[in-house]
Write an enzyme that holds these catalytic residues in place. Structure first.
Site, PDB file in Angstrom:
ATOM      1  CE  LYS A 118       4.827   7.238   1.123  1.00 41.64           C
ATOM      2  NZ  LYS A 118       4.880   6.319   2.258  1.00 41.64           N
ATOM      3  CE  LYS A 201      -0.066   5.121  -5.496  1.00 40.62           C
ATOM      4  NZ  LYS A 201       1.032   4.588  -4.694  1.00 40.62           N
ATOM      5  CE  LYS A 204      -1.658   3.337   2.699  1.00 40.30           C
ATOM      6  NZ  LYS A 204      -1.645   1.960   3.153  1.00 40.30           N
TER       7      LYS A 204
HETATM    8  P1  TYM Z   1       1.615   0.489   0.407  1.00 42.00           P
HETATM    9  O1  TYM Z   1       1.274   0.371   1.847  1.00 42.00           O
HETATM   10  O2  TYM Z   1       1.678   1.850  -0.194  1.00 42.00           O
HETATM   11  O3  TYM Z   1       0.600  -0.357  -0.477  1.00 42.00           O
HETATM   12  C1  TYM Z   1       0.352  -1.709  -0.179  1.00 42.00           C
HETATM   13  C2  TYM Z   1       0.107  -2.515  -1.439  1.00 42.00           C
HETATM   14  O4  TYM Z   1      -1.006  -1.981  -2.170  1.00 42.00           O
HETATM   15  C3  TYM Z   1      -0.612  -1.724  -3.511  1.00 42.00           C
HETATM   16  N1  TYM Z   1      -1.324  -0.528  -3.980  1.00 42.00           N
HETATM   17  C4  TYM Z   1      -1.985  -0.466  -5.140  1.00 42.00           C
HETATM   18  N2  TYM Z   1      -2.192  -1.383  -6.110  1.00 42.00           N
HETATM   19  C5  TYM Z   1      -2.947  -1.003  -7.178  1.00 42.00           C
HETATM   20  N3  TYM Z   1      -3.469   0.249  -7.301  1.00 42.00           N
HETATM   21  C6  TYM Z   1      -3.281   1.195  -6.353  1.00 42.00           C
HETATM   22  N4  TYM Z   1      -3.806   2.402  -6.479  1.00 42.00           N
HETATM   23  C7  TYM Z   1      -2.521   0.855  -5.206  1.00 42.00           C
HETATM   24  N5  TYM Z   1      -2.139   1.537  -4.079  1.00 42.00           N
HETATM   25  C8  TYM Z   1      -1.411   0.672  -3.349  1.00 42.00           C
HETATM   26  C9  TYM Z   1       0.888  -1.490  -3.444  1.00 42.00           C
HETATM   27  O5  TYM Z   1       1.502  -1.700  -4.692  1.00 42.00           O
HETATM   28  C10 TYM Z   1       1.304  -2.493  -2.407  1.00 42.00           C
HETATM   29  O6  TYM Z   1       1.454  -3.780  -2.981  1.00 42.00           O
HETATM   30  N6  TYM Z   1       6.543  -0.252   0.271  1.00 42.00           N
HETATM   31  C11 TYM Z   1       5.262  -0.914   0.387  1.00 42.00           C
HETATM   32  C12 TYM Z   1       5.095  -1.695   1.669  1.00 42.00           C
HETATM   33  C13 TYM Z   1       6.161  -2.712   1.920  1.00 42.00           C
HETATM   34  C14 TYM Z   1       6.318  -3.953   1.222  1.00 42.00           C
HETATM   35  C15 TYM Z   1       7.425  -4.578   1.831  1.00 42.00           C
HETATM   36  C16 TYM Z   1       5.645  -4.541   0.155  1.00 42.00           C
HETATM   37  C17 TYM Z   1       7.123  -2.647   2.872  1.00 42.00           C
HETATM   38  N7  TYM Z   1       7.894  -3.771   2.825  1.00 42.00           N
HETATM   39  C18 TYM Z   1       7.885  -5.823   1.372  1.00 42.00           C
HETATM   40  C19 TYM Z   1       6.098  -5.791  -0.286  1.00 42.00           C
HETATM   41  C20 TYM Z   1       7.200  -6.408   0.320  1.00 42.00           C
HETATM   42  C21 TYM Z   1       4.179   0.157   0.337  1.00 42.00           C
HETATM   43  O7  TYM Z   1       4.399   1.311   0.595  1.00 42.00           O
HETATM   44  O8  TYM Z   1       2.947  -0.303   0.097  1.00 42.00           O
END
Ligand code: TYM
Length: 339
Positions: A118, A201, A204
């Site tokens: 990032k 991957k 968004k």
């Molecule tokens: P974020 O917002 O990027 O993504 C949210 C969830 O979606 C999953 N994900 C995917 N899974 C499969 N294939 C993909 N292409 C894909 N893109 C996204 C992510 O693995 C995630 O589960 N750091 C986290 C947010 C967060 C969080 C937490 C998660 C903050 N605090 C505590 C769990 C527990 C994040 O950036 O997710």
């Protein structure tokens, strides 16, 4: 020291930093629904404090937080069963996040691949929040003494760091207070890839909208994106191991498997030998059948933003009831006077 046994509790979160993708749905939300139905206590958060580690326009942030809540509910999360809330309404997250910033080490943060991705080449100009992001994420999870966290594969490293934070806190203060949380990275689509490049991957933030399926896409758009998805010229194999060096083919099969709640091997037992010209229309039909009702329900829910805000307010009150006593106990362990 006797080991404390923590009752099972599930927590996970998604950033309201843009629209929801099929990756978020298959890797995370669909699993959230499964865990909700398993009868364990479940908390699902819109992590708005994490979203602002990179610039968010305030009006967009508000819209995206509500749309994410709508996506959760439309996909099957029930506010009567799961606690649905946004992070900034439960201040214990930020408070424990600060305490964990004093437990976690700079070196741990520097190793995080998500920070490197990032921040890119201009790491000096990244926000301090982006650097310390995993400490707040550890707080999200541990403020509820969560035992299980369903996520996609890209979050694995952050969950390892969460365990490191819990272990160091427990060790430094001579307590057995925070649990060793288990990541739950399961299903056929723990890493959904870009439709344009099977080695990247689905995200968004990809500049190409054709690379992803958005949960708000209509049936025509979904069909067009799948028809145009990159593939190779060969027929499908009859077993998943035949997909090893075929990232685009593997991705489409995994998406099919996850949408239809099967393994990739089970899908290939049916479609092995088919060309993509035959398989893609099957995938279009399945994706439209599964995703269209969700996007229609999201649009309906977005027609009443006050109702979404009410649900988040109620969820936040429930979340505070669990988080606040754990925060108080943490302050006490650390030596803060709370009179
Ligand atoms: P974020 O917002 O990027 O993504 C949210 C969830 O979606 C999953 N994900 C995917 N899974 C499969 N294939 C993909 N292409 C894909 N893109 C996204 C992510 O693995 C995630 O589960 N750091 C986290 C947010 C967060 C969080 C937490 C998660 C903050 N605090 C505590 C769990 C527990 C994040 O950036 O997710």
């Amino acid at each position: 020291m006797t080991e404390v046994v923590h009752t099972p509790r599930v927590f996970s979160g998604i950033q309201p930093s843009g629209g929801l993708t099929l990756g978020n749905y298959l890797g995370a939300i669909k699993r959230f629904v499964d865990m909700q139905e398993s009868g364990i206590e479940t908390l699902y958060c819109m992590v708005d404090l994490h979203a602002i580690t990179v610039w968010q326009d305030p009006a967009d942030l508000r819209h995206n937080t509500r749309e994410l809540a709508a996506g959760y509910i439309a996909a099957g999360l029930d506010p009567a069963k799961s606690i649905l809330f946004n992070q900034s309404q439960v201040s214990a997250h930020a408070e424990l996040g600060w305490l964990f910033s004093c437990v976690a080490r700079m070196g741990w943060m520097k190793r995080m691949t998500q920070f490197k991705d990032k921040a890119g080449k201009n790491a000096e100009n990244a926000s301090l929040g982006l650097f310390g992001y995993p400490a707040l994420m550890a707080a999200d999870i541990l403020i509820y003494h969560s035992t299980h966290v369903p996520v996609g594969e890209d979050q694995k490293q952050h969950l390892e760091l969460t365990r490191d934070v819990a272990a160091k806190f427990n060790h430094d203060f001579g307590v057995d207070f925070f649990p060793m949380t288990e990541p739950v990275i399961e299903g056929a689509a723990t890493r959904v890839m870009s439709l344009r490049d099977g080695t990247k991957k689905m995200s968004k933030s990809d500049p190409s909208d054709a690379a992803r399926i958005n949960m708000t896409d209509d049936a025509d758009t979904i069909a067009k994106k799948i028809r145009k998805a990159k593939t190779d010229p060969d027929a499908l194999p009859s077993e998943a191991k035949g997909l090893e060096d075929r990232p685009e083919a593997r991705n489409l099969v995994n998406i099919f498997a996850a949408l239809s709640d099967q393994s990739a091997d089970a899908v290939l037992a049916d479609v092995g030998g088919k060309q993509f010209s035959e398989f893609k229309p099957m995938l279009v039909d399945l994706a439209v059948e599964k995703l269209s009702p969700i996007s229609a329900e999201m649009a309906r829910l977005m027609g009443d933003p006050a109702e979404i805000d009410r649900i988040l307010g109620q969820g936040s009150a429930r979340a505070r009831k669990i988080a606040n006593p754990i925060l108080e106990k943490t302050y006490d362990i650390v030596g803060m006077i709370r009179s």
